[in-house]
Enzyme design. Structure first.
Site, PDB file in Angstrom:
ATOM      1  N   VAL B  77       0.973  -1.193   0.013  1.00  0.00           N
ATOM      2  CA  VAL B  77       0.001   0.075  -0.058  1.00  0.00           C
ATOM      3  C   VAL B  77       0.840   1.197   0.152  1.00  0.00           C
ATOM      4  O   VAL B  77       1.852   1.273   0.473  1.00  0.00           O
ATOM      5  CB  VAL B  77      -0.972   0.242   0.960  1.00  0.00           C
ATOM      6  CG1 VAL B  77      -1.759  -1.160   1.245  1.00  0.00           C
ATOM      7  CG2 VAL B  77      -0.085  -0.106   2.571  1.00  0.00           C
ATOM      8  N   VAL B 119       3.626  -2.512   5.430  1.00  0.00           N
ATOM      9  CA  VAL B 119       4.134  -2.170   3.937  1.00  0.00           C
ATOM     10  C   VAL B 119       3.446  -2.948   2.926  1.00  0.00           C
ATOM     11  O   VAL B 119       3.705  -3.002   1.973  1.00  0.00           O
ATOM     12  CB  VAL B 119       5.611  -2.348   4.031  1.00  0.00           C
ATOM     13  CG1 VAL B 119       6.314  -1.257   4.823  1.00  0.00           C
ATOM     14  CG2 VAL B 119       6.151  -3.731   4.254  1.00  0.00           C
ATOM     15  N   GLU B 120       2.500  -3.994   3.402  1.00  0.00           N
ATOM     16  CA  GLU B 120       1.855  -5.086   2.582  1.00  0.00           C
ATOM     17  C   GLU B 120       0.451  -4.218   2.240  1.00  0.00           C
ATOM     18  O   GLU B 120      -0.021  -3.596   1.494  1.00  0.00           O
ATOM     19  CB  GLU B 120       1.882  -6.368   3.017  1.00  0.00           C
ATOM     20  CG  GLU B 120       3.444  -6.713   3.070  1.00  0.00           C
ATOM     21  CD  GLU B 120       3.586  -8.359   3.111  1.00  0.00           C
ATOM     22  OE1 GLU B 120       2.750  -9.171   2.819  1.00  0.00           O
ATOM     23  OE2 GLU B 120       4.610  -8.757   3.843  1.00  0.00           O
ATOM     24  N   MET B 121      -0.502  -4.731   3.251  1.00  0.00           N
ATOM     25  CA  MET B 121      -1.986  -4.348   3.119  1.00  0.00           C
ATOM     26  C   MET B 121      -2.204  -3.255   3.978  1.00  0.00           C
ATOM     27  O   MET B 121      -2.994  -2.555   3.812  1.00  0.00           O
ATOM     28  CB  MET B 121      -2.739  -5.598   3.084  1.00  0.00           C
ATOM     29  CG  MET B 121      -2.344  -6.236   1.844  1.00  0.00           C
ATOM     30  SD  MET B 121      -3.129  -7.921   1.943  1.00  0.00           S
ATOM     31  CE  MET B 121      -4.559  -7.820   0.942  1.00  0.00           C
TER      32      MET B 121
END
Lengths: 704, 308
Positions: B77, B119-121
């Site tokens: 994201v 840092v992912e979703m």
């Protein structure tokens, strides 16, 4: 029903409750034990799986360290199972109970050991890969590639020597055979003058030798540690503790179950004992009832059916004709020859009237009164019935009775009636129409009777109305006495009508007619009201009479209850004597009435018990306190064994049911003596006092 | 009786034949709940699960790239980048642990990781359920599978996991070879021999050809160590765990370039050379590398049934 319950008592129910209670507990503990058993098996199942997986894992590890190829899924799979089984045990609610404290602590220690074991296996798997690859690499060199160094015997020999050492260490699974590999391999590192191919080979060879030198001792140690790891000991320790604690658990449950089983058996025995006892009581009661039934349904002297039985059977007859036989002037025979002779004659008449010619008409033979016999014929017409009457009359009148060889002849009046009410109508003709008989046999006819009846009713009703207007309905009182001490226990109020000429008449003269008129209710109201007024001046108990069928009359009941409400104190001293009635079909209203008056402290008596419509079911169903034995029985209790037996039976029966017993018509001391031996407590009658206008009236032989 | 005997003898021999190989074929069919998996499949591609609605599970586990990410590092994201190459989601159920350093013991434990990772979703569980509950299509779909009580987070994870369990790629040429249904070319067969002889098989074995142990990257020749890399050391803090990662599966390896946790190899040839140098302590000839790569290409299975 309530009387029966009273009879059986509360003990069986208590025992039953104890039995049910202990049985439920027993069941509960049995289920608990099943639960323990189930959990026990489950926990042991986990132990077993852990043990089996642990050993398989050790085998896999050994296999993996020795075999060139191995499928590591087996190791990770077994380790996973081991951890899952441990988690299942750790979360098992059963093991978390206080009783398994030691087991749980062992389990926690097993968990710690498992963590160390898992770490060792992780280390092993990482080392194992390198070690195996290095061994494969080094040992596979000897075959072909070492030939690259055939021209360099020193290097060649060194490589072969290292290969030999490494092979030996590998085969013996012993790192000490490696010697100082690092030092031995070091000279090979001078690569000058080698071909590119040789240099590549030497670089790899040295890498692997260094790796083995650095890691093989650790690897061997690691494998040995894994193979000798004491997870086994932890498992055994856990299982030992668990078995010990489960044994305690089982023993405790066993003890509980034994105690409860004993309790249950005890309760069961008690219940059975009490039920057997109650059954015996019940059987005795039924026997008594049977005797009583027979005593009351049969005439004791002649063995013919009784008047009581007649009343019961009346409804069942199909188009019946009653032949009512009245012995003329039989009182004279009795007086003249003595009652023993009279009884003998009556017995003979009882046999005499059973004529075979009557058989087709399904005859019933009754002794309806002292000198009165009845024959009920069914399926017969009026004329034929009349002929039968004539036949019976002739049979009796033509018969020679002997009293001590003296011939005695009797005449008899016979009434024939097929119109309900059978007995009353037949009676009417005998009493009022004697003048009109033909051949001494009278046949009842409807219009004749109705006219007569109506005229009489009107006259009586007029008389009643006038009496009420003149305030001539008054209570008289008769004392009821405690037999043993002679003290007056209470007074029974009796209704009297004072005629305009001052003559006093009893209820027999007017009450039956009054019931058909609105005056009946007024008479009752006046009576109760006046009795209450009189009794204000006394502190003894007192009783009034009511017919059971009155209790279905709501107006009557509410009138009575409002009086009770008004005179609350006196209501608490009131006994209500209920007279049975053949028309009673609403037992519920009687029960209800009894319940309501008892709330005021009233007690309830059954009056004139032993004749009339006595139905024993009443006694069991109604919540009554007192049984008054009918005077006609008491007056014959001395001298007549059959009557005495009947009274005895009634008294035993009443005592079984816990009733207070009052004897009516107590007229002499001999009677008192007999009654006392039977256990009758109270009596009333001329011996103690005639009914009188006030409680202090005529009393004698009392100590009030 | 005769048939029984024959059956027993046959099965004994066939298991013996298979048992010799440390690699097992994938099962042709796996059991899973189709309704849940269908729901999970939808969720797997659902960008609502990320904070700025730009990223779905499938963004970094692309079904067109063997269930992995063709990019060196995935982009989460707000354009944020991760620190590790995204591993394949195919056959993940056969890994002994999840993530490169095995920090999740199960798929259920794993599935929440990327959703919550900033840092992912970058999502909270509550936000996930709030968004899904606001969507009537999802509310109905969940009600059909889990009942009417409204969507809860555990159900979301459960559906995704059920879908992931269905992501199995059976019938690769090598599996069919193991089952005796086909033959390999001489080059492929030689590659498999080399694969075993040089010791690749020591770590890459089992049904997933890897995924069942940890190993140090650079067992013989040390490999460059990045302090920030998520190795086992990052969890255990043990010296011996520096540069230790879960051995990745080799299934569908031809589809999942780039290779290694740091995406440092773009081709299979390079990956094989690098691996043999650092972890086998050998420098392979080109011939050997070529043969091994040919073998590795036989490990590409059929697209999972649930995606067809």
């Amino acid at each position: 029903m309530s009387a029966l319950l009273r009879q059986i008592g509360w003990k069986p129910f208590l025992a039953l409750a104890a039995g049910i209670g202990s049985f439920s507990l027993l069941l509960y503990f049995y289920l608990s034990q099943r639960h323990v058993e189930y959990n026990f098996r489950e926990v042991r199942g986990h132990f077993h799986t852990i043990d089996r997986n642990y050993h398989r894992l050790n085998y896999e590890i050994l296999r993996s360290s020795l075999f060139a190829y191995s499928n590591q899924d087996e190791i990770t799979g077994d380790l996973d199972t081991l951890k899952h089984e441990f988690e299942a045990l750790r979360k098992n609610a059963f093991l978390r109970r206080d009783a398994y404290g030691q087991s749980y602590r062992s389990l926690v220690r097993l968990g710690e050991a498992l963590n160390r074991y898992e770490t060792m296996i992780g280390d092993f798997m990482m080392l194992n890969a390198g070690i195996k690859n290095s061994f494969v690499y080094i040992t596979s060199l000897s075959a072909q590639k070492v030939k690259l160094f055939e021209d360099d015997p020193v290097t060649y020999a060194r490589i072969l020597s290292i290969i030999a050492e490494v092979s030996q260490a590998r085969i013996l699974f012993d790192a000490t055979f490696l010697g100082d590999l690092n030092e031995e391999v070091e000279p090979l590192g001078y690569l000058s003058g080698m071909s590119k191919e040789q240099a590549t080979l030497i670089r790899s060879f040295m890498l692997h030798v260094h790796y083995i030198a650095a890691n093989y001792p650790g690897f061997v140690q690691n494998v040995n540690r894994i193979e000798t790891f004491d997870l086994d000991r932890r498992i055994v320790e856990l299982e030992t503790h668990f078995l010990d604690e489960a044994k305690l658990d089982y023993e405790m449950l066993d003890r509980f179950v034994v105690i409860l089983a004993a309790l249950f058996l005890a309760a069961l025995t008690l219940v059975i004992g009490l039920l057997v006892h109650a059954g015996n009581e019940n059987r005795r009661l039924r026997e008594l009832e049977g005797e009583l039934r027979h005593a009351i349904s049969h005439d004791q002297l002649t063995g013919l059916l009784s008047r009581n039985r007649f009343e019961q059977l009346q409804a069942q007859f199909e188009s019946p004709y009653l032949l009512l036989l009245n012995l003329d002037r039989f009182k004279h025979v009795n007086d003249f020859y003595g009652s023993a002779a009279g009884n003998a004659i009556l017995k003979e008449i009882g046999l005499l009237i059973r004529q075979p010619v009557l058989e087709p008409y399904r005859p019933h033979y009754f002794r309806l009164g002292g000198d009165e016999f009845g024959v009920v014929l069914q399926g017969i017409d009026a004329e034929r019935a009349r002929q039968m009457g004539v036949m019976l009359k002739k049979s009796i009148e033509g018969y020679t009775f002997f009293v001590d060889d003296i011939e005695v002849y009797l005449t008899v009046s016979v009434a024939v009636n097929g119109v309900a009410p059978l007995l009353e109508n037949a009676d009417l003709i005998l009493k009022y129409d004697k003048a009109r008989h033909s051949e001494g046999v009278l046949v009842f006819s409807e219009e004749l009777h109705l006219k007569e009846q109506a005229a009489r009713n009107i006259a009586t009703a007029h008389g009643l109305k006038r009496a009420l207007d003149r305030d001539a309905i008054v209570p008289w009182f008769q004392p009821i006495v405690r037999l043993r001490s002679g003290e007056v226990a209470k007074y029974e109020a009796l209704v009297r009508m004072v005629g305009s000429d001052g003559a006093v008449s009893g209820p027999a003269a007017f009450l039956k007619t009054a019931m058909q008129t609105p005056y009946y209710r007024r008479i009752t109201a006046v009576m109760v009201q006046k009795v209450f007024e009189v009794m204000a001046g006394y502190d003894t108990r007192f009783s009034i009479n009511l017919g059971m069928r009155d209790l279905a009359d709501e107006k009557m009941v509410s009138m009575l209850l409002s009086l009770l409400e008004t005179y609350k104190e006196r209501a608490g001293r009131l006994d209500i004597e209920l007279l049975e009635s053949e028309e009673l079909d609403d037992l519920e209203s009687v029960k209800d009435f009894i319940k309501r008056v008892k709330a005021y402290g009233c007690r309830v008596a059954i009056d004139d018990f032993g004749v009339g419509y006595s139905n024993f079911a009443y006694l069991l169903e109604l919540d009554i306190d007192i049984l008054k034995i009918d005077g006609s029985l008491i007056s014959k209790v001395v001298g007549d064994e059959m009557t005495k037996h009947t009274v005895k039976t009634i008294v035993r029966f009443a005592k079984q049911l816990g009733f207070e017993i009052v004897a009516e018509f107590v007229e002499d001391e001999a009677t008192i003596a007999v009654l006392e031996t039977m256990g009758v407590e109270y009596g009333q009658g001329y011996y103690y006092g005639h009914p009188a206008p006030s409680p202090e009236g005529v009393t004698c032989n009392t100590r009030s | 009786m005769k048939y029984w005997f024959a059956a027993i003898v046959l099965s004994a021999f066939s298991s013996l034949a298979l048992g010799q190989e440390p690699i097992e074929p994938l099962p042709r069919h796996v059991a899973y709940d189709p309704a849940k998996a269908a729901l999970g499949k939808k969720l797997f591609s659902e960008t609502l699960l990320s904070s700025d609605k730009t990223v779905a599970c499938a963004t970094c586990h692309s079904f067109n790239y063997g269930g992995a990410d063709p990019r060196p590092v995935s982009i989460g994201v707000g354009g944020k980048t991760g620190n590790v190459q995204s591993p394949t989601v195919y056959n993940a159920r056969y890994n002994f642990k999840q993530f490169w350093n095995g920090r999740a013991e199960s798929l259920t434990e794993q599935a929440s990781g990327p959703i919550h990772n900033p840092v992912e979703m970058g999502m909270e569980s509550a936000t996930v359920t709030r968004r899904l509950n606001a969507d009537p299509a999802y509310v109905n779909a969940f009600a059909a599978v889990y009942g009417e009580e409204g969507i809860v987070y555990e159900q979301v994870i459960d559906a995704i996991v059920e879908f992931e369990k269905a992501l199995v790629t059976p019938d690769s040429p090598f599996d069919r070879f193991l089952r005796g249904e086909t033959t390999l070319s001489p080059l492929e067969l030689e590659g498999y021999q080399r694969f075993k002889a040089y010791g690749c098989i020591t770590c890459h074995n089992g049904v997933n050809i890897g995924g069942n142990s940890f190993q140090k990257m650079g067992l013989f020749v040390p490999y460059e160590h990045d302090e920030a890399a998520p190795d086992l050391h990052a969890i255990t803090n043990k010296r011996s765990h520096v540069n230790v990662y879960k051995v990745p599966t080799l299934r569908n390896i031809a589809l999942t370039a780039p290779y290694f946790h740091d995406a440092s190899s773009k081709t299979l040839t390079d990956a094989v050379q690098k691996m043999s140098y650092h972890n086998l302590g050998v420098e392979l000839s080109d011939k050997d590398v070529k043969a091994i790569v040919a073998f590795l290409k036989t490990l590409t299975g059929e697209r999972p049934e649930v995606l067809r």
